[in-house]
Design a protein around this motif. Structure first.
Motif, PDB file in Angstrom:
ATOM      1  N   ASN A  14       0.812  -1.219   0.000  1.00 32.84           N
ATOM      2  CA  ASN A  14       0.000   0.000   0.000  1.00 32.84           C
ATOM      3  C   ASN A  14       0.843   1.266   0.000  1.00 32.84           C
ATOM      4  N   THR A  15       2.162   1.122  -0.183  1.00 32.52           N
ATOM      5  CA  THR A  15       3.050   2.284  -0.241  1.00 32.52           C
ATOM      6  C   THR A  15       3.928   2.224  -1.488  1.00 32.52           C
ATOM      7  N   ALA A  74      13.764   4.073 -13.274  1.00 35.99           N
ATOM      8  CA  ALA A  74      14.649   3.038 -12.729  1.00 35.99           C
ATOM      9  C   ALA A  74      14.004   2.344 -11.537  1.00 35.99           C
ATOM     10  N   THR A  75      14.236   1.037 -11.426  1.00 36.92           N
ATOM     11  CA  THR A  75      13.736   0.261 -10.301  1.00 36.92           C
ATOM     12  C   THR A  75      14.839  -0.670  -9.807  1.00 36.92           C
ATOM     13  N   SER A  76      14.621  -1.240  -8.653  1.00 35.46           N
ATOM     14  CA  SER A  76      15.544  -2.246  -8.136  1.00 35.46           C
ATOM     15  C   SER A  76      15.049  -3.635  -8.530  1.00 35.46           C
ATOM     16  N   GLN A  77      15.887  -4.630  -8.294  1.00 34.31           N
ATOM     17  CA  GLN A  77      15.473  -6.007  -8.558  1.00 34.31           C
ATOM     18  C   GLN A  77      14.233  -6.357  -7.744  1.00 34.31           C
ATOM     19  N   ARG A  78      14.171  -5.825  -6.528  1.00 34.08           N
ATOM     20  CA  ARG A  78      13.041  -6.111  -5.644  1.00 34.08           C
ATOM     21  C   ARG A  78      11.782  -5.379  -6.091  1.00 34.08           C
ATOM     22  N   SER A  79      11.893  -4.069  -6.308  1.00 37.88           N
ATOM     23  CA  SER A  79      10.696  -3.265  -6.548  1.00 37.88           C
ATOM     24  C   SER A  79      10.081  -3.507  -7.926  1.00 37.88           C
ATOM     25  N   ARG A  80      10.863  -3.950  -8.874  1.00 32.61           N
ATOM     26  CA  ARG A  80      10.318  -4.153 -10.223  1.00 32.61           C
ATOM     27  C   ARG A  80       9.225  -5.211 -10.234  1.00 32.61           C
ATOM     28  N   ARG A  81       9.198  -6.064  -9.186  1.00 36.93           N
ATOM     29  CA  ARG A  81       8.192  -7.121  -9.121  1.00 36.93           C
ATOM     30  C   ARG A  81       6.900  -6.651  -8.445  1.00 36.93           C
ATOM     31  N   LYS A  82       6.910  -5.444  -7.879  1.00 37.13           N
ATOM     32  CA  LYS A  82       5.731  -4.941  -7.177  1.00 37.13           C
ATOM     33  C   LYS A  82       4.675  -4.462  -8.166  1.00 37.13           C
ATOM     34  N   GLN A  83       3.465  -4.883  -7.953  1.00 35.70           N
ATOM     35  CA  GLN A  83       2.371  -4.525  -8.856  1.00 35.70           C
ATOM     36  C   GLN A  83       2.167  -3.015  -8.924  1.00 35.70           C
ATOM     37  N   ASN A  84       2.309  -2.341  -7.779  1.00 47.00           N
ATOM     38  CA  ASN A  84       2.079  -0.900  -7.762  1.00 47.00           C
ATOM     39  C   ASN A  84       3.152  -0.124  -8.520  1.00 47.00           C
ATOM     40  N   VAL A  85       4.369  -0.667  -8.562  1.00 42.46           N
ATOM     41  CA  VAL A  85       5.427  -0.029  -9.337  1.00 42.46           C
ATOM     42  C   VAL A  85       5.067  -0.068 -10.820  1.00 42.46           C
ATOM     43  N   ASN A  86       4.614  -1.201 -11.294  1.00 39.58           N
ATOM     44  CA  ASN A  86       4.233  -1.313 -12.705  1.00 39.58           C
ATOM     45  C   ASN A  86       3.007  -0.472 -13.018  1.00 39.58           C
ATOM     46  N   ARG A  87       2.103  -0.366 -12.054  1.00 38.17           N
ATOM     47  CA  ARG A  87       0.918   0.480 -12.250  1.00 38.17           C
ATOM     48  C   ARG A  87       1.328   1.949 -12.367  1.00 38.17           C
ATOM     49  N   PHE A  88       2.262   2.370 -11.515  1.00 39.12           N
ATOM     50  CA  PHE A  88       2.746   3.750 -11.562  1.00 39.12           C
ATOM     51  C   PHE A  88       3.491   4.013 -12.864  1.00 39.12           C
ATOM     52  N   PHE A 120      -3.243  10.060 -10.417  1.00 35.39           N
ATOM     53  CA  PHE A 120      -2.852   8.706 -10.018  1.00 35.39           C
ATOM     54  C   PHE A 120      -3.405   8.389  -8.638  1.00 35.39           C
ATOM     55  N   ASN A 121      -3.349   9.362  -7.725  1.00 33.20           N
ATOM     56  CA  ASN A 121      -3.866   9.143  -6.377  1.00 33.20           C
ATOM     57  C   ASN A 121      -5.361   8.837  -6.396  1.00 33.20           C
ATOM     58  N   GLN A 122      -6.092   9.536  -7.241  1.00 31.97           N
ATOM     59  CA  GLN A 122      -7.528   9.306  -7.329  1.00 31.97           C
ATOM     60  C   GLN A 122      -7.844   7.944  -7.929  1.00 31.97           C
ATOM     61  N   GLN A 123      -7.005   7.503  -8.868  1.00 26.89           N
ATOM     62  CA  GLN A 123      -7.204   6.192  -9.474  1.00 26.89           C
ATOM     63  C   GLN A 123      -6.792   5.056  -8.543  1.00 26.89           C
ATOM     64  N   LEU A 127      -3.513   3.400  -2.213  1.00 25.97           N
ATOM     65  CA  LEU A 127      -2.058   3.423  -2.322  1.00 25.97           C
ATOM     66  C   LEU A 127      -1.521   4.760  -1.832  1.00 25.97           C
ATOM     67  N   SER A 128      -0.520   4.729  -0.976  1.00 22.18           N
ATOM     68  CA  SER A 128       0.120   5.947  -0.477  1.00 22.18           C
ATOM     69  C   SER A 128       1.425   6.169  -1.241  1.00 22.18           C
ATOM     70  N   VAL A 129       1.488   7.285  -1.978  1.00 25.32           N
ATOM     71  CA  VAL A 129       2.675   7.610  -2.770  1.00 25.32           C
ATOM     72  C   VAL A 129       3.520   8.623  -2.018  1.00 25.32           C
ATOM     73  N   ARG A 130       4.778   8.295  -1.835  1.00 28.83           N
ATOM     74  CA  ARG A 130       5.714   9.193  -1.146  1.00 28.83           C
ATOM     75  C   ARG A 130       6.732   9.694  -2.165  1.00 28.83           C
ATOM     76  N   ILE A 131       6.716  10.997  -2.436  1.00 32.03           N
ATOM     77  CA  ILE A 131       7.643  11.605  -3.382  1.00 32.03           C
ATOM     78  C   ILE A 131       8.849  12.134  -2.615  1.00 32.03           C
ATOM     79  N   VAL A 132      10.046  11.734  -3.039  1.00 33.82           N
ATOM     80  CA  VAL A 132      11.284  12.155  -2.378  1.00 33.82           C
ATOM     81  C   VAL A 132      12.111  12.975  -3.376  1.00 33.82           C
ATOM     82  N   PRO A 133      11.999  14.318  -3.348  1.00 33.71           N
ATOM     83  CA  PRO A 133      12.818  15.139  -4.252  1.00 33.71           C
ATOM     84  C   PRO A 133      14.289  15.041  -3.860  1.00 33.71           C
ATOM     85  N   SER A 134      15.147  14.700  -4.809  1.00 36.96           N
ATOM     86  CA  SER A 134      16.567  14.553  -4.495  1.00 36.96           C
ATOM     87  C   SER A 134      17.396  14.643  -5.760  1.00 36.96           C
ATOM     88  N   LEU A 135      18.527  15.357  -5.666  1.00 38.95           N
ATOM     89  CA  LEU A 135      19.486  15.399  -6.771  1.00 38.95           C
ATOM     90  C   LEU A 135      20.411  14.189  -6.738  1.00 38.95           C
TER      91      LEU A 135
END
Length: 302
Positions: free
Chosen positions: A94-95, A268-282, A116-119, A123-131
């Motif tokens: 859910n994150t 870009a994704t990690s080996q772990r996160s690429r398998r998450k359904q929400n990552v592919n949805r995003f 995306f949030n409305q759809q 799901l809780s989306v956390r945006i991390v602005p970073s250079l």
């Protein structure tokens, strides 16, 4: 595996982070400890191995030849351990944590993410602005939206779009500009003296050997765009930065031509996160939103 009994995992994490970052300070920030505490871990690790693992230089800490040979394997091993821990933990389906360049976040993404949030209300989306280019395999971040002039950043990076630049200014100022050479008579707003994008755009116009006029300097592209809105001069902007302001009439583009800089946006994704359904949805949502933007951008440029 008895060798592992003599070396704590915290010591292995410490020497790997120091080797990869090159300094105690950067490694300590990554591990969430003080430089002093990390120095103590390093001393204990070197005592356990019975030898120095780093050479102290003016630039920082450089692995000794014998340690340098095994650093890639150690990084891979710790990355695998991190993935295993994440897989064993109860999955936080859910994150979704997204690392993104601050300007892309504030000028393009923030104006669209609510769709995306409305759809996806659960799901809780956390945006991390970073250079910083975060090592996704060694962090809890699921997605990195990155800009680079190199090949794909990360093993699982997918191309999103090419970066294109074009000059923008206040609408009243734009009405005084008739040819590209007119730009050379106006103040040029800049982040720094690199004058990002000007060479690419002017070259596409067939203009060489020019000298750009002085103008106000703001060490942030978002501020430079704001300065252009207020009539302080001309700024060489890029589409994800300026096109919403252009559509709202806050700035004008005197010319339709947009030039590629050679930089590319990557998902870009990690080996772990690429398998998450929400990552592919995003990812699917982001690509669809960018496709809409690109279609609009292409209808007003060439």
């Amino acid at each position: 595996m008895e060798n592992l009994n003599a070396i704590p995992l915290s010591a292995l994490r410490a020497i790997e982070a120091i080797a990869r970052n090159g300094t105690l300070g950067l490694a300590a920030d990554e591990l969430g400890v003080t430089a002093g505490a990390l120095s103590q871990r390093l001393a204990k690790a070197e005592a356990a191995f019975g030898q120095s693992l780093f050479v102290r230089t003016a630039a920082g800490l450089k692995p000794t030849p014998i340690f340098a040979d095994v650093v890639p394997r150690l990084t891979h091993a710790i990355s695998e351990l991190s993935s295993i821990v994440a897989d064993i933990r109860l999955p936080k389906e859910n994150t979704l944590t997204v690392s993104v360049a601050p300007i892309f976040a504030s000028r393009w993404l923030i104006w669209r993410i609510n769709k995306f949030n409305q759809q996806n209300p659960n799901l809780s989306v956390r945006i991390v602005p970073s250079l910083e280019v975060i090592n996704l395999d060694l962090s809890e971040v699921d997605v990195g939206i990155r800009v680079s002039q190199d090949a794909a950043i990360g093993r699982n990076a997918v191309k999103l779009l090419d970066q294109r630049v074009f000059p923008v200014c206040a609408p009243d100022l734009a009405r005084t500009i008739h040819t590209p050479h007119d730009l050379l008579k106006l103040p040029v707003i800049r982040e720094n003296e690199k004058l990002y994008g000007w060479k690419s755009w002017m070259s596409d116009q067939g203009i060489e050997g020019y000298s750009l006029p002085d103008g106000p300097t703001y060490a942030d592209a978002s501020l430079c765009l704001d300065a252009a809105m207020t009539g302080q001069g001309v700024f060489m902007a890029w589409e994800t930065l300026a096109c919403d302001a252009l559509e709202r009439g806050q700035v004008s583009a005197p010319f339709n031509l947009r030039a590629r800089t050679g930089a590319t946006y990557w998902f870009a994704t990690s080996q772990r996160s690429r398998r998450k359904q929400n990552v592919n949805r995003f990812k699917d949502w982001l690509e669809a939103e960018l496709a809409c933007s690109i279609s609009l951008w292409n209808s007003t440029s060439h």
